[in-house]
Design a protein around this motif. Structure first.
Motif, PDB file in Angstrom:
ATOM      1  N   PHE A  55       0.851  -1.192   0.000  1.00 29.15           N
ATOM      2  CA  PHE A  55       0.000   0.000   0.000  1.00 29.15           C
ATOM      3  C   PHE A  55       0.885   1.240   0.000  1.00 29.15           C
ATOM      4  CE2 PHE A  55      -3.177  -2.622   2.648  1.00 29.15           C
ATOM      5  CZ  PHE A  55      -3.796  -3.098   1.512  1.00 29.15           C
ATOM      6  N   GLY A  56       0.249   2.397  -0.178  1.00 25.63           N
ATOM      7  CA  GLY A  56       0.983   3.658  -0.103  1.00 25.63           C
ATOM      8  C   GLY A  56       1.455   3.948   1.316  1.00 25.63           C
ATOM      9  N   VAL A  57       0.847   3.313   2.284  1.00 24.78           N
ATOM     10  CA  VAL A  57       1.226   3.481   3.685  1.00 24.78           C
ATOM     11  C   VAL A  57       2.197   2.359   4.051  1.00 24.78           C
ATOM     12  CG1 VAL A  57       0.365   3.489   6.058  1.00 24.78           C
ATOM     13  CG2 VAL A  57      -1.017   4.493   4.238  1.00 24.78           C
ATOM     14  N   PRO A  58       3.418   2.704   4.475  1.00 24.02           N
ATOM     15  CA  PRO A  58       4.377   1.657   4.834  1.00 24.02           C
ATOM     16  C   PRO A  58       3.840   0.762   5.957  1.00 24.02           C
ATOM     17  CG  PRO A  58       5.445   3.809   4.754  1.00 24.02           C
ATOM     18  CD  PRO A  58       3.968   4.040   4.605  1.00 24.02           C
ATOM     19  N   VAL A 112     -13.005  -1.957   9.181  1.00 24.48           N
ATOM     20  CA  VAL A 112     -11.905  -2.468   8.351  1.00 24.48           C
ATOM     21  C   VAL A 112     -12.067  -1.977   6.916  1.00 24.48           C
ATOM     22  CG1 VAL A 112     -10.902  -4.567   7.351  1.00 24.48           C
ATOM     23  CG2 VAL A 112     -11.396  -4.461   9.800  1.00 24.48           C
ATOM     24  N   ALA A 113     -13.287  -1.994   6.389  1.00 27.08           N
ATOM     25  CA  ALA A 113     -13.524  -1.524   5.024  1.00 27.08           C
ATOM     26  C   ALA A 113     -13.166  -0.042   4.887  1.00 27.08           C
ATOM     27  CB  ALA A 113     -14.982  -1.761   4.626  1.00 27.08           C
ATOM     28  N   ILE A 114     -13.543   0.750   5.859  1.00 26.08           N
ATOM     29  CA  ILE A 114     -13.204   2.178   5.828  1.00 26.08           C
ATOM     30  C   ILE A 114     -11.692   2.362   5.904  1.00 26.08           C
ATOM     31  CG2 ILE A 114     -13.370   4.338   7.138  1.00 26.08           C
ATOM     32  CD1 ILE A 114     -16.286   3.462   7.813  1.00 26.08           C
ATOM     33  N   LEU A 115     -11.046   1.599   6.775  1.00 24.20           N
ATOM     34  CA  LEU A 115      -9.596   1.659   6.898  1.00 24.20           C
ATOM     35  C   LEU A 115      -8.907   1.299   5.584  1.00 24.20           C
ATOM     36  CD1 LEU A 115      -7.056   1.925   8.732  1.00 24.20           C
ATOM     37  CD2 LEU A 115      -7.296  -0.519   9.166  1.00 24.20           C
ATOM     38  N   VAL A 116      -9.380   0.252   4.932  1.00 27.11           N
ATOM     39  CA  VAL A 116      -8.802  -0.161   3.651  1.00 27.11           C
ATOM     40  C   VAL A 116      -9.010   0.929   2.591  1.00 27.11           C
ATOM     41  CG1 VAL A 116      -9.039  -1.803   1.736  1.00 27.11           C
ATOM     42  CG2 VAL A 116      -8.960  -2.622   4.088  1.00 27.11           C
ATOM     43  N   VAL A 118      -9.297   4.135   3.077  1.00 27.02           N
ATOM     44  CA  VAL A 118      -8.397   5.235   3.405  1.00 27.02           C
ATOM     45  C   VAL A 118      -6.973   4.890   2.972  1.00 27.02           C
ATOM     46  CG1 VAL A 118      -7.314   6.504   5.320  1.00 27.02           C
ATOM     47  CG2 VAL A 118      -9.799   6.181   5.272  1.00 27.02           C
ATOM     48  N   VAL A 119      -6.535   3.700   3.265  1.00 26.49           N
ATOM     49  CA  VAL A 119      -5.173   3.279   2.916  1.00 26.49           C
ATOM     50  C   VAL A 119      -4.997   3.247   1.391  1.00 26.49           C
ATOM     51  CG1 VAL A 119      -3.574   1.320   2.970  1.00 26.49           C
ATOM     52  CG2 VAL A 119      -4.711   2.053   5.063  1.00 26.49           C
ATOM     53  N   LEU A 120      -6.025   2.785   0.676  1.00 30.02           N
ATOM     54  CA  LEU A 120      -5.930   2.712  -0.774  1.00 30.02           C
ATOM     55  C   LEU A 120      -5.925   4.093  -1.422  1.00 30.02           C
ATOM     56  CD1 LEU A 120      -8.267  -0.306  -1.590  1.00 30.02           C
ATOM     57  CD2 LEU A 120      -5.762  -0.239  -1.662  1.00 30.02           C
ATOM     58  N   LEU A 121      -6.577   5.042  -0.788  1.00 30.18           N
ATOM     59  CA  LEU A 121      -6.646   6.383  -1.368  1.00 30.18           C
ATOM     60  C   LEU A 121      -5.434   7.246  -1.033  1.00 30.18           C
ATOM     61  CD1 LEU A 121     -10.439   7.095  -0.842  1.00 30.18           C
ATOM     62  CD2 LEU A 121      -9.268   6.465  -2.963  1.00 30.18           C
ATOM     63  N   VAL A 122      -4.625   6.812  -0.078  1.00 29.90           N
ATOM     64  CA  VAL A 122      -3.415   7.555   0.264  1.00 29.90           C
ATOM     65  C   VAL A 122      -2.367   7.266  -0.799  1.00 29.90           C
ATOM     66  CG1 VAL A 122      -1.515   7.726   1.933  1.00 29.90           C
ATOM     67  CG2 VAL A 122      -3.872   7.559   2.733  1.00 29.90           C
ATOM     68  N   PRO A 123      -1.826   8.322  -1.433  1.00 29.37           N
ATOM     69  CA  PRO A 123      -0.838   8.092  -2.503  1.00 29.37           C
ATOM     70  C   PRO A 123       0.481   7.540  -1.987  1.00 29.37           C
ATOM     71  CG  PRO A 123      -1.297  10.446  -2.243  1.00 29.37           C
ATOM     72  CD  PRO A 123      -2.120   9.711  -1.248  1.00 29.37           C
TER      73      PRO A 123
END
Length: 123
Positions: A55-58, A112-116, A118-123
């Motif tokens: 993901f974009g988040v390490p 979890v869905a909201i977290l995913v 958010v993580v997917l939308l972070v560049p």
């Protein structure tokens, strides 16, 4: 509940008898459905760690995998406890215990869905 009703309820609760096998089997089917859901969460956690690109988040992929796997383990333990409590209530011929398990699972999966997302939308 008046005192006479309480006494009858207490007497019934202390006597155990095997319930109709159909109720026992229905309780087992419900338990197995919860176990399938727990296994799906665990498999999802493993799949995220092994198959999904970073993901974009390490560390996000591993955190999500751990969260799903741990959630599956917790759900399996809660399902076992629920099965035992329902079986005991049926043996004592008392009301089935209430459960917050479906609401807990739904809210957790929404988080979890909201977290995913958010993580997917972070560049």
């Amino acid at each position: 509940m008046n005192p006479a009703d309480r006494e009858r309820h207490h007497e019934r609760a202390s006597e155990e008898q095997e319930p109709d096998y159909r109720f026992t089997l229905a309780n087992e089917r419900t338990f197995l459905a919860w176990i399938r859901t727990a296994l799906a969460l665990i498999a999802g956690g493993v799949a995220v760690v092994q198959l999904v690109p970073e993901f974009g988040v390490p560390g996000g992929r591993h955190a999500l995998g751990v969260l799903l796997t741990a959630g599956g383990g917790v759900l399996a333990a809660l399902a076992l406890r629920r099965w035992q409590r329902v079986q005991a209530a049926m043996r004592r011929d008392v009301d089935l215990p209430s459960t917050r398990l479906p609401a807990l699972l739904g809210i957790t999966l929404l988080a979890v869905a909201i977290l995913v997302l958010v993580v997917l939308l972070v560049p």
